[in-house]
Scaffold this motif. Structure first.
Motif, PDB file in Angstrom:
ATOM      1  N   SER A  77      71.683   8.129   0.696  1.00  8.90           N
ATOM      2  CA  SER A  77      73.042   8.683   0.653  1.00  8.90           C
ATOM      3  C   SER A  77      73.624   8.807   2.055  1.00  8.90           C
ATOM      4  N   GLU A  78      72.820   9.277   2.997  1.00  8.42           N
ATOM      5  CA  GLU A  78      73.296   9.434   4.372  1.00  8.42           C
ATOM      6  C   GLU A  78      73.589   8.069   5.007  1.00  8.42           C
ATOM      7  N   ARG A  79      72.749   7.082   4.723  1.00  4.67           N
ATOM      8  CA  ARG A  79      72.949   5.752   5.294  1.00  4.67           C
ATOM      9  C   ARG A  79      74.254   5.142   4.782  1.00  4.67           C
ATOM     10  N   ILE A  80      74.498   5.293   3.487  1.00  8.09           N
ATOM     11  CA  ILE A  80      75.754   4.783   2.920  1.00  8.09           C
ATOM     12  C   ILE A  80      76.941   5.518   3.544  1.00  8.09           C
ATOM     13  N   GLY A  81      76.802   6.836   3.701  1.00  4.70           N
ATOM     14  CA  GLY A  81      77.869   7.623   4.301  1.00  4.70           C
ATOM     15  C   GLY A  81      78.183   7.183   5.718  1.00  4.70           C
ATOM     16  N   GLU A  82      77.151   6.900   6.500  1.00  3.12           N
ATOM     17  CA  GLU A  82      77.357   6.445   7.877  1.00  3.12           C
ATOM     18  C   GLU A  82      78.069   5.093   7.909  1.00  3.12           C
ATOM     19  N   ARG A  83      77.672   4.205   7.029  1.00  2.00           N
ATOM     20  CA  ARG A  83      78.280   2.873   7.002  1.00  2.00           C
ATOM     21  C   ARG A  83      79.759   2.945   6.602  1.00  2.00           C
ATOM     22  N   ALA A 108      66.161  12.936 -17.865  1.00  2.00           N
ATOM     23  CA  ALA A 108      67.290  12.378 -17.120  1.00  2.00           C
ATOM     24  C   ALA A 108      67.119  10.868 -17.044  1.00  2.00           C
ATOM     25  N   TYR A 109      68.194  10.175 -16.691  1.00  2.00           N
ATOM     26  CA  TYR A 109      68.128   8.725 -16.605  1.00  2.00           C
ATOM     27  C   TYR A 109      67.237   8.278 -15.444  1.00  2.00           C
ATOM     28  N   HIS A 110      67.353   8.969 -14.312  1.00  2.00           N
ATOM     29  CA  HIS A 110      66.571   8.670 -13.111  1.00  2.00           C
ATOM     30  C   HIS A 110      66.472   9.962 -12.306  1.00  2.00           C
ATOM     31  N   PRO A 111      65.419  10.153 -11.507  1.00  2.00           N
ATOM     32  CA  PRO A 111      65.340  11.392 -10.723  1.00  2.00           C
ATOM     33  C   PRO A 111      66.550  11.664  -9.849  1.00  2.00           C
ATOM     34  N   ASP A 112      67.200  10.597  -9.323  1.00  2.00           N
ATOM     35  CA  ASP A 112      68.340  10.849  -8.445  1.00  2.00           C
ATOM     36  C   ASP A 112      69.569  11.336  -9.205  1.00  2.00           C
ATOM     37  N   ARG A 113      69.532  11.309 -10.548  1.00  2.00           N
ATOM     38  CA  ARG A 113      70.598  11.959 -11.317  1.00  2.00           C
ATOM     39  C   ARG A 113      70.432  13.471 -11.241  1.00  2.00           C
ATOM     40  N   LEU A 114      69.200  13.938 -11.107  1.00  2.00           N
ATOM     41  CA  LEU A 114      68.924  15.371 -11.026  1.00  2.00           C
ATOM     42  C   LEU A 114      69.123  15.915  -9.620  1.00  2.00           C
ATOM     43  N   TYR A 115      68.651  15.179  -8.623  1.00  2.00           N
ATOM     44  CA  TYR A 115      68.714  15.716  -7.261  1.00  2.00           C
ATOM     45  C   TYR A 115      68.814  14.596  -6.236  1.00  2.00           C
ATOM     46  N   ARG A 116      69.622  14.860  -5.210  1.00  2.00           N
ATOM     47  CA  ARG A 116      69.660  14.025  -4.011  1.00  2.00           C
ATOM     48  C   ARG A 116      69.553  14.884  -2.766  1.00  2.00           C
ATOM     49  N   ARG A 117      69.480  16.182  -2.963  1.00  2.00           N
ATOM     50  CA  ARG A 117      69.320  17.123  -1.864  1.00  2.00           C
ATOM     51  C   ARG A 117      68.026  17.887  -2.085  1.00  2.00           C
ATOM     52  N   LEU A 118      67.248  18.058  -1.034  1.00  2.00           N
ATOM     53  CA  LEU A 118      65.958  18.738  -1.182  1.00  2.00           C
ATOM     54  C   LEU A 118      66.100  20.181  -1.671  1.00  2.00           C
ATOM     55  N   PRO A 119      67.139  20.939  -1.244  1.00  2.00           N
ATOM     56  CA  PRO A 119      67.282  22.287  -1.814  1.00  2.00           C
ATOM     57  C   PRO A 119      67.440  22.273  -3.333  1.00  2.00           C
ATOM     58  N   ASP A 120      68.166  21.273  -3.865  1.00  2.00           N
ATOM     59  CA  ASP A 120      68.306  21.155  -5.314  1.00  2.00           C
ATOM     60  C   ASP A 120      66.959  20.862  -5.966  1.00  2.00           C
ATOM     61  N   LEU A 121      66.157  20.021  -5.319  1.00  2.00           N
ATOM     62  CA  LEU A 121      64.828  19.716  -5.849  1.00  2.00           C
ATOM     63  C   LEU A 121      63.965  20.968  -5.885  1.00  2.00           C
ATOM     64  N   GLU A 122      64.001  21.757  -4.815  1.00  2.00           N
ATOM     65  CA  GLU A 122      63.184  22.977  -4.784  1.00  2.00           C
ATOM     66  C   GLU A 122      63.605  23.935  -5.885  1.00  2.00           C
ATOM     67  N   GLY A 167      51.945  15.889  -7.408  1.00  2.00           N
ATOM     68  CA  GLY A 167      53.168  15.476  -8.085  1.00  2.00           C
ATOM     69  C   GLY A 167      54.409  15.993  -7.388  1.00  2.00           C
ATOM     70  N   ARG A 168      54.355  17.227  -6.933  1.00  2.00           N
ATOM     71  CA  ARG A 168      55.499  17.801  -6.215  1.00  2.00           C
ATOM     72  C   ARG A 168      55.712  17.099  -4.881  1.00  2.00           C
ATOM     73  N   MET A 169      54.598  16.686  -4.249  1.00  2.00           N
ATOM     74  CA  MET A 169      54.717  15.943  -2.998  1.00  2.00           C
ATOM     75  C   MET A 169      55.456  14.624  -3.232  1.00  2.00           C
ATOM     76  N   VAL A 170      55.096  13.912  -4.297  1.00  2.00           N
ATOM     77  CA  VAL A 170      55.762  12.648  -4.613  1.00  2.00           C
ATOM     78  C   VAL A 170      57.243  12.890  -4.885  1.00  2.00           C
ATOM     79  N   ALA A 171      57.558  13.946  -5.633  1.00  2.00           N
ATOM     80  CA  ALA A 171      58.961  14.258  -5.933  1.00  2.00           C
ATOM     81  C   ALA A 171      59.731  14.540  -4.653  1.00  2.00           C
ATOM     82  N   GLY A 211      62.810  12.496  -3.111  1.00  2.00           N
ATOM     83  CA  GLY A 211      64.039  13.205  -2.769  1.00  2.00           C
ATOM     84  C   GLY A 211      64.493  12.890  -1.357  1.00  2.00           C
ATOM     85  N   SER A 212      63.556  12.804  -0.427  1.00  2.00           N
ATOM     86  CA  SER A 212      63.896  12.451   0.954  1.00  2.00           C
ATOM     87  C   SER A 212      64.442  11.034   1.039  1.00  2.00           C
ATOM     88  N   VAL A 213      63.844  10.117   0.276  1.00  2.00           N
ATOM     89  CA  VAL A 213      64.326   8.738   0.258  1.00  2.00           C
ATOM     90  C   VAL A 213      65.748   8.690  -0.291  1.00  2.00           C
TER      91      VAL A 213
END
Length: 217
Positions: free
Chosen positions: A133-139, A76-90, A118-122, A126-128
């Protein structure tokens, strides 16, 4: 011959797929360098957010192919292209582990899902990503609420299809297009079919480009 799954996604497509096309080109190059003898299968969710809860059909297909053993590596281009939600990461971790696959990205290097560290880093990344995403949504939500309180239109971005540029009146021809599209969808017709019919009829969105399921939705 092994297969590399190349995944691309963009949340908002305003340029007829140019964004995902660039992602795919860079990912293909990385896949060819890392696995020169592998076959490449592409998965592309254009104009779909990874933060909102609705499903991503091509992401789901990638996971299914991993679980079935059809894909030996993911690019993928960047990890956030694959997942931005922890359930998707799992879900991705489970599928990658089942396949014994590697995960590589163009901009952030390899994503190690074979070890606990490695999974801990991922998961941290994912949390970051979710926090961002949530911060942008709030703004954005706060700005819209302020404009609504002041009696001003939402503003920002492109003119909404069906509304005048000041968001205060209807463009009657466009509004009728939306009424017909909504009626067809409520009657059970698929989003994909409605979009195809609009594009075949030469109807264009406010960018002057073809419709996608995401911008019609």
């Amino acid at each position: 011959m092994s297969t590399v799954g190349v995944y691309a996604r963009i949340s908002l497509d305003r340029h007829d797929g140019e964004g995902v096309a660039r992602q795919l080109a860079d990912c293909r190059q990385l896949a060819a360098e890392r696995w020169p003898d592998a076959q490449i299968t592409e998965y592309c969710d254009n104009d779909l957010s990874a933060f909102r809860a609705r499903r991503r059909p091509e992401y789901d297909r990638l996971l299914a192919d991993l679980r079935a053993g059809h894909v030996a590596a993911v690019v993928a281009y960047h990890p956030d292209r694959l997942y931005r939600r922890l359930p998707d990461l799992e879900d991705l971790i489970d599928a990658v582990q089942a396949a014994g696959a590697e995960v590589a990205t163009v901009k952030a290097g390899d994503v190690d899902m074979a070890t606990a560290s490695g999974r801990m880093v991922a998961r941290i990344l994912g949390s970051v990503a979710r926090h961002e995403s949530e911060r942008i949504g709030e703004r954005v939500s706060r700005a819209k609420k302020e404009r609504a309180t002041q009696g001003r239109p939402a503003g920002g971005g492109l003119r909404p299809y069906g509304l005048t540029s000041d968001r205060a009146g209807l463009v009657t021809t466009e509004a009728e297009v939306l009424r017909q599209a909504a009626g067809a969808i409520l009657a059970g017709e698929s989003w994909t079919r409605v979009v195809a019919r609009l594009n075949d009829a030469g109807v264009r969105n406010t960018t002057g480009r073809q419709w996608t399921v995401g911008n019609l939705r």
